[in-house]
Design a protein around this motif. Structure first.
Motif, PDB file in Angstrom:
ATOM      1  N   SER A 108       0.830  -1.205   0.000  1.00 45.07           N
ATOM      2  CA  SER A 108       0.000   0.000   0.000  1.00 45.07           C
ATOM      3  C   SER A 108       0.863   1.253   0.000  1.00 45.07           C
ATOM      4  O   SER A 108       2.038   1.224   0.388  1.00 45.07           O
ATOM      5  CB  SER A 108      -0.949   0.013   1.209  1.00 45.07           C
TER       6      SER A 108
ATOM      7  N   CYS B 273      -0.893   8.509   1.331  1.00 42.02           N
ATOM      8  CA  CYS B 273      -0.734   9.881   0.837  1.00 42.02           C
ATOM      9  C   CYS B 273      -1.874  10.750   1.360  1.00 42.02           C
ATOM     10  O   CYS B 273      -2.862  10.251   1.911  1.00 42.02           O
ATOM     11  CB  CYS B 273      -0.715   9.908  -0.690  1.00 42.02           C
TER      12      CYS B 273
ATOM     13  N   PHE C 172      -5.195  12.792   1.022  1.00 44.35           N
ATOM     14  CA  PHE C 172      -6.351  12.488   0.168  1.00 44.35           C
ATOM     15  C   PHE C 172      -6.533  13.501  -0.958  1.00 44.35           C
ATOM     16  O   PHE C 172      -7.231  13.257  -1.932  1.00 44.35           O
ATOM     17  CB  PHE C 172      -7.630  12.405   1.013  1.00 44.35           C
TER      18      PHE C 172
ATOM     19  N   SER D 119      -3.953  14.642  -2.735  1.00 46.05           N
ATOM     20  CA  SER D 119      -2.704  14.619  -3.506  1.00 46.05           C
ATOM     21  C   SER D 119      -2.914  14.308  -4.984  1.00 46.05           C
ATOM     22  O   SER D 119      -3.880  13.647  -5.384  1.00 46.05           O
ATOM     23  CB  SER D 119      -1.720  13.613  -2.903  1.00 46.05           C
TER      24      SER D 119
ATOM     25  N   TYR E 267      -3.027  10.619  -6.144  1.00 46.75           N
ATOM     26  CA  TYR E 267      -4.263   9.897  -5.837  1.00 46.75           C
ATOM     27  C   TYR E 267      -5.425  10.341  -6.726  1.00 46.75           C
ATOM     28  O   TYR E 267      -6.204   9.524  -7.207  1.00 46.75           O
ATOM     29  CB  TYR E 267      -4.613  10.108  -4.364  1.00 46.75           C
ATOM     30  N   ASN E 268      -5.529  11.645  -6.980  1.00 44.78           N
ATOM     31  CA  ASN E 268      -6.702  12.190  -7.667  1.00 44.78           C
ATOM     32  C   ASN E 268      -6.538  12.418  -9.160  1.00 44.78           C
ATOM     33  O   ASN E 268      -7.524  12.329  -9.896  1.00 44.78           O
ATOM     34  CB  ASN E 268      -7.090  13.531  -7.020  1.00 44.78           C
TER      35      ASN E 268
ATOM     36  N   ILE F  12      -1.495   4.385  -9.697  1.00 44.38           N
ATOM     37  CA  ILE F  12      -0.912   3.541  -8.655  1.00 44.38           C
ATOM     38  C   ILE F  12      -1.545   2.151  -8.702  1.00 44.38           C
ATOM     39  O   ILE F  12      -0.856   1.132  -8.596  1.00 44.38           O
ATOM     40  CB  ILE F  12      -1.079   4.183  -7.267  1.00 44.38           C
TER      41      ILE F  12
ATOM     42  N   VAL G 247      -4.166   2.251  -2.111  1.00 44.83           N
ATOM     43  CA  VAL G 247      -3.848   3.617  -1.698  1.00 44.83           C
ATOM     44  C   VAL G 247      -4.590   3.920  -0.401  1.00 44.83           C
ATOM     45  O   VAL G 247      -5.775   3.610  -0.256  1.00 44.83           O
ATOM     46  CB  VAL G 247      -4.235   4.642  -2.775  1.00 44.83           C
TER      47      VAL G 247
ATOM     48  N   PRO H 173      -5.613   7.013   1.303  1.00 41.32           N
ATOM     49  CA  PRO H 173      -5.770   8.479   1.317  1.00 41.32           C
ATOM     50  C   PRO H 173      -6.117   8.955   2.719  1.00 41.32           C
ATOM     51  O   PRO H 173      -7.054   8.455   3.342  1.00 41.32           O
ATOM     52  CB  PRO H 173      -6.922   8.714   0.336  1.00 41.32           C
TER      53      PRO H 173
END
Length: 386
Positions: free
Chosen positions: A117, A120, A122, A124, A127-128, A134, A142, A144
């Motif tokens: 895993s 980061c 949430f 970032s 992630y978005n 990833i 992930v 978040p």
């Protein structure tokens, strides 16, 4: 330390994220495809949609013209990589087409066999805004995490969320990824030091999405090395505030960069005639860091102060070159504001809501701030009398 979150708390956290943040992120991060166009066909267009909107100068074009013209290990490319590695105090670097690629390469290079895993913020970018990279490239879960202070993650929050158990029901955390700046906010160096110490203790790799680390250093007066030495890898964008046409540099130790170059090829990131863009990147660093970034930060704070005086709500502290605004208190929409500003050749990311992001860069001059404030004041006054 690994801790299970009670189901009731997890549901509350999910609802908190959905209700309080989704709309804000949806409309305030990247330019809308429905951006209002300026009225006049002129070179004097002031673009506040992103700091990626800088244009190559004549001097930069001349530098590119004289650069080496080989493939991705030619003289100019090697020169840029060596220069950025030295600036950050790391052993080696690799030049790639985008920050998304350097982030994804870095995470993949740090990970081996699932399950694993990545933790980061949430909000970032990894992630978005990297198309689920990833999950796709690294087959990783992930994690978040919402910072309780609304600004940045803390070491204690990370420690409570990382997974270090060997229980085979879970995916151990093998990478922690931070971002500096995130939404223009500074990540305090003392907190980074604590997180780095934790990561080393737990044998977790620490990556930095430093797309705008240039801004953090320019604002705080700290060197790149003072931040970079705490990370196993750092991605540094050249096409944002620093002002190059394209590209990002990933730094780390020699063995890591060797793997990263192999992955860059796998991801389709091998360059032809990369020296032209590498030369532009180095010229942009030398020309704009840190002084021109400092100037843009001062203008950002001036604009923020003026907009606040007009009654517009500033949604986040203004640390560097970004302002997140809410025009609801003055009863206008972002589309209405964008239409008015376009008459003065000012572009902002437009949408049907009342929130958006304004981003300054070194090619936004003081006169643009004056025009922005005057146009905004005009539409607010007009609205009051309708």
């Amino acid at each position: 330390m690994f801790r299970l979150i009670p189901r009731s708390n997890a549901i509350k956290s999910s609802l908190y994220y959905t209700h309080s943040y989704f709309k804000f992120h949806q409309y305030s991060t990247y330019p809308s495809s429905s951006t209002v166009k300026p009225k006049f066909n002129t070179e004097e267009i002031y673009d506040f949609r992103s700091d990626t909107m800088t244009k190559p100068t004549n001097e930069m074009s001349e530098i590119m013209r004289h650069a080496s013209k080989g493939d991705d290990e030619d003289e100019s490319t090697n020169d840029l990589e060596a220069y950025v590695a030295e600036l950050t105090g790391h052993e080696a670097a690799v030049f790639a087409p985008s920050g998304t690629m350097t982030n994804q390469i870095a995470i993949r290079a740090h990970l081996s066999t699932p399950p694993h895993s990545v933790l980061c913020d949430f909000r970032s970018h990894i992630y978005n805004y990297e198309a689920g990279g990833i999950a796709y490239h690294s087959r990783a879960l992930v994690l978040p995490t919402i910072p309780s202070n609304g600004l940045h993650l803390t070491c204690s929050e990370i420690e409570s969320k990382i997974i270090t158990t060997d229980d085979n029901h879970y995916a151990p955390t093998h990478v922690i990824s931070l971002e500096n700046t995130l939404k223009g906010l500074l990540f305090p160096l003392d907190e980074i030091q604590k997180i780095s110490k934790l990561a080393k203790k737990e044998r977790i790799k620490l990556h930095l999405d430093g797309a705008r680390l240039w801004n953090a250093c320019a604002e705080t007066g700290s060197s790149l090395q003072s931040f970079a030495k705490h990370f196993d890898s750092i991605s540094l964008c050249l096409s944002k505030s620093i002002g190059a046409p394209i590209g990002s540099v990933l730094v780390g130790n020699k063995e890591f960069i060797k793997i990263a170059k192999h992955l860059r090829k796998l991801f389709g990131g091998g360059w032809r005639q990369s020296g032209l863009l590498a030369a532009a990147g180095k010229f942009a660093i030398l020309s704009n860091f840190p002084d021109n970034l400092k100037k843009s930060h001062l203008l950002t704070k001036k604009l923020s102060h003026e907009l606040q005086n007009l009654g517009i709500r500033i949604m986040l502290p203004v640390h560097t070159n970004m302002i997140f605004i809410d025009t609801k208190p003055v009863n206008i929409t972002i589309n209405e504001l964008a239409t008015k500003l376009a008459l003065h050749n000012i572009l902002i990311a437009s949408n049907d809501s009342t929130t958006t992001r304004l981003v300054l860069h070194y090619q936004i001059p003081p006169i643009a701030i004056e025009k922005f404030v005057n146009a905004t004041s005009s539409i607010i006054r007009k609205k009051k009398y309708i």
